[in-house]
Design a protein around this motif. Sequence first.
Motif, mmCIF file in Angstrom:
data_model
loop_
_atom_site.group_PDB
_atom_site.id
_atom_site.type_symbol
_atom_site.label_atom_id
_atom_site.label_comp_id
_atom_site.label_asym_id
_atom_site.label_seq_id
_atom_site.Cartn_x
_atom_site.Cartn_y
_atom_site.Cartn_z
ATOM 1 N N ALA A 109 8.102 22.495 -15.791
ATOM 2 C CA ALA A 109 8.681 21.433 -14.966
ATOM 3 C C ALA A 109 7.643 20.353 -14.705
ATOM 4 O O ALA A 109 6.458 20.643 -14.514
ATOM 5 N N GLN A 110 8.102 19.107 -14.684
ATOM 6 C CA GLN A 110 7.216 17.993 -14.358
ATOM 7 C C GLN A 110 7.048 17.891 -12.849
ATOM 8 O O GLN A 110 7.999 18.088 -12.083
ATOM 9 N N ARG A 111 5.826 17.583 -12.417
ATOM 10 C CA ARG A 111 5.527 17.429 -10.989
ATOM 11 C C ARG A 111 5.327 15.975 -10.585
ATOM 12 O O ARG A 111 5.698 15.571 -9.491
ATOM 13 N N ARG A 112 4.705 15.190 -11.452
ATOM 14 C CA ARG A 112 4.529 13.765 -11.146
ATOM 15 C C ARG A 112 4.239 12.993 -12.426
ATOM 16 O O ARG A 112 3.792 13.559 -13.422
ATOM 17 N N HIS A 113 4.512 11.700 -12.364
ATOM 18 C CA HIS A 113 4.242 10.798 -13.477
ATOM 19 C C HIS A 113 2.789 10.345 -13.464
ATOM 20 O O HIS A 113 2.177 10.183 -12.402
ATOM 21 N N LYS A 114 2.248 10.088 -14.660
ATOM 22 C CA LYS A 114 0.961 9.407 -14.756
ATOM 23 C C LYS A 114 1.132 7.922 -14.437
ATOM 24 O O LYS A 114 0.308 7.337 -13.726
ATOM 25 N N ASP A 163 11.473 9.796 -3.158
ATOM 26 C CA ASP A 163 12.189 10.419 -4.268
ATOM 27 C C ASP A 163 11.990 9.665 -5.575
ATOM 28 O O ASP A 163 12.293 10.193 -6.645
ATOM 29 N N VAL A 164 11.480 8.437 -5.499
ATOM 30 C CA VAL A 164 11.300 7.621 -6.705
ATOM 31 C C VAL A 164 9.842 7.241 -6.936
ATOM 32 O O VAL A 164 9.343 7.313 -8.060
ATOM 33 N N PHE A 165 9.141 6.852 -5.872
ATOM 34 C CA PHE A 165 7.833 6.225 -6.030
ATOM 35 C C PHE A 165 6.688 7.212 -5.822
ATOM 36 O O PHE A 165 6.800 8.170 -5.059
ATOM 37 N N ASN A 166 5.574 6.937 -6.508
ATOM 38 C CA ASN A 166 4.373 7.772 -6.379
ATOM 39 C C ASN A 166 3.128 6.945 -6.073
ATOM 40 O O ASN A 166 2.010 7.428 -6.212
ATOM 41 N N PHE A 182 1.040 9.115 3.143
ATOM 42 C CA PHE A 182 1.443 8.951 1.749
ATOM 43 C C PHE A 182 0.654 9.881 0.829
ATOM 44 O O PHE A 182 1.225 10.515 -0.067
ATOM 45 N N ALA A 183 -0.654 9.968 1.028
ATOM 46 C CA ALA A 183 -1.480 10.817 0.168
ATOM 47 C C ALA A 183 -1.059 12.275 0.272
ATOM 48 O O ALA A 183 -1.031 12.998 -0.743
ATOM 49 N N ASP A 184 -0.716 12.727 1.462
ATOM 50 C CA ASP A 184 -0.275 14.112 1.646
ATOM 51 C C ASP A 184 1.028 14.394 0.912
ATOM 52 O O ASP A 184 1.361 15.563 0.662
ATOM 53 N N ARG A 185 1.757 13.366 0.572
ATOM 54 C CA ARG A 185 3.018 13.511 -0.158
ATOM 55 C C ARG A 185 2.858 13.195 -1.636
ATOM 56 O O ARG A 185 3.840 12.931 -2.334
ATOM 57 N N GLY A 186 1.618 13.236 -2.103
ATOM 58 C CA GLY A 186 1.333 13.122 -3.526
ATOM 59 C C GLY A 186 1.228 11.721 -4.071
ATOM 60 O O GLY A 186 1.254 11.536 -5.296
ATOM 61 N N CYS A 187 1.085 10.724 -3.198
ATOM 62 C CA CYS A 187 1.057 9.337 -3.652
ATOM 63 C C CYS A 187 -0.369 8.813 -3.774
ATOM 64 O O CYS A 187 -1.237 9.133 -2.958
ATOM 65 N N VAL A 188 -0.594 7.985 -4.779
ATOM 66 C CA VAL A 188 -1.788 7.147 -4.833
ATOM 67 C C VAL A 188 -1.562 5.996 -3.854
ATOM 68 O O VAL A 188 -0.449 5.475 -3.734
ATOM 69 N N VAL A 189 -2.618 5.600 -3.136
ATOM 70 C CA VAL A 189 -2.485 4.545 -2.132
ATOM 71 C C VAL A 189 -3.453 3.413 -2.461
ATOM 72 O O VAL A 189 -4.617 3.651 -2.789
ATOM 73 N N LYS A 190 -2.944 2.181 -2.356
ATOM 74 C CA LYS A 190 -3.757 0.988 -2.586
ATOM 75 C C LYS A 190 -3.736 0.116 -1.340
ATOM 76 O O LYS A 190 -2.713 0.019 -0.655
ATOM 77 N N GLY A 191 -4.856 -0.545 -1.050
ATOM 78 C CA GLY A 191 -4.924 -1.508 0.038
ATOM 79 C C GLY A 191 -4.785 -2.923 -0.487
ATOM 80 O O GLY A 191 -5.373 -3.280 -1.508
ATOM 81 N N HIS A 192 -4.023 -3.749 0.236
ATOM 82 C CA HIS A 192 -3.738 -5.124 -0.205
ATOM 83 C C HIS A 192 -3.740 -6.060 0.988
ATOM 84 O O HIS A 192 -2.991 -5.843 1.934
ATOM 85 N N PRO A 193 -4.498 -7.159 0.937
ATOM 86 C CA PRO A 193 -5.680 -7.414 0.124
ATOM 87 C C PRO A 193 -6.900 -7.418 1.031
ATOM 88 O O PRO A 193 -6.787 -7.534 2.251
ATOM 89 N N LEU A 194 -8.074 -7.352 0.441
ATOM 90 C CA LEU A 194 -9.295 -7.467 1.229
ATOM 91 C C LEU A 194 -9.663 -8.923 1.501
ATOM 92 O O LEU A 194 -10.286 -9.224 2.518
ATOM 93 N N VAL A 195 -9.283 -9.814 0.594
ATOM 94 C CA VAL A 195 -9.593 -11.239 0.752
ATOM 95 C C VAL A 195 -8.363 -12.050 0.365
ATOM 96 O O VAL A 195 -7.817 -11.877 -0.731
#
Length: 430
Positions: A50-55, A93-96, A126-139
Amino acid sequence: MSSRSAFDLSGSAPSSFDPGPLIRKHRTADATLTVTAQGAPLAGQEVVVAQRRHKFLFGCIGGDFIPLANGEAPAPDQPAAAGSQEVADLWLDVFNFATLPFYWGWFEPERGRPDTERTLTAARWFADRGCVVKGHPLVWHTETAGWLMDLPNAEIAKAQVDRIRREVTEFAGVIDMWDVINEVVIMPIFDKYDNGITRICREMGRIPMVRMVFDAAREANPQATLLLNDFDMSAAYECLIEGLLEAGVEIGVLGLQSHMHQGYWGEEKTLATIDRFARYGLPIHFTETTIVSGHIMPEEIVDLNDYQIPEWPTTPEGEARQADEVVRHYKTLLSHPSVEAMTYWGLSDGGWLGAPGGFVRVDGTPKPAYEALRSLVKDEWWLPPTTMVTDDDGRVRFTGFLGEYEVSAGGRTAVFTLDEPGGATVEAAI
């Protein structure tokens, strides 16, 4: 800029481009999985793969859920449903891949009192739910801190560098990806209103400014993925990138914005845009995408922010068009090997510009575009739990989208990944 009329609901003409073979070529692996138990092949046994997450990073902004993650009531300026647990479940259910807001004017409206704890709690949620997290923006010159205007330019630059070091350091390990600087092409000539960031960019110049802020972010977290992001897809952005690379500025990813309030780009324009920026050999993220499900913004509008109307409703015809265009856009992006991520700019309607650009209506119900995207991400491009039987050497063969998988047998489970397209030989010990 779109050449379509302001209220054209027909959508762009279907394209002859078939993304399917390219998606399979660039996004899937033909896997031979060897399953072992206690060092020996698990021969002739049923296993479940079974697949767990997308690359691939299927992203969306996550700021609506900061109150939810912190156990707070929804923000008063957002639709009641937008930050609810029910809508969060649709999101997850859709986004990672979540983008969280770090607009300086919001994050630190009073100098020395940044909103670190609330934002860090949301990032961990978000990280605890398997997501990569990005910050937007620093400048960014827009939504920057108003108190910068009280400082001379040298102190503004120092405050900006200090701010980058603080955020990148304090969020390291939870947020390791940043839109470092946003919309540099227009930054030194921005004339809507005076602000501290435009002041120092005008004085320093674009390339020294970008070098300064990228160096600060890199020093604070050498492992971070650092993006240059812009809405300007003209040759001016290409010239900026070329100047930065020639100057030795280490850019990790190129960010391309694609807010389509004035009409869907279409496959040909999208692919041509990707090709222009792929020639620099850097990964590409589509960092900000919007496709509306109401009327199309008039073509004569130059700055999207200038289109402010009392109501911009979603319509049944617009929702059908949006669903078609969303599917076409995602398939086009996945057909190109340089694109590693796509961030949709808001799950719910009523966000930026009040546009009906979300996949969920203001009442919290999903639109056809949501269901269409989910059917791609979690059906057509997904391997559900699938029973297979190993051969005499403990092997099973299958084709799957790149990402993380698990294999189970006899109550035991092992995790493995498919990292590269094409043939893949992997082992899993259970």
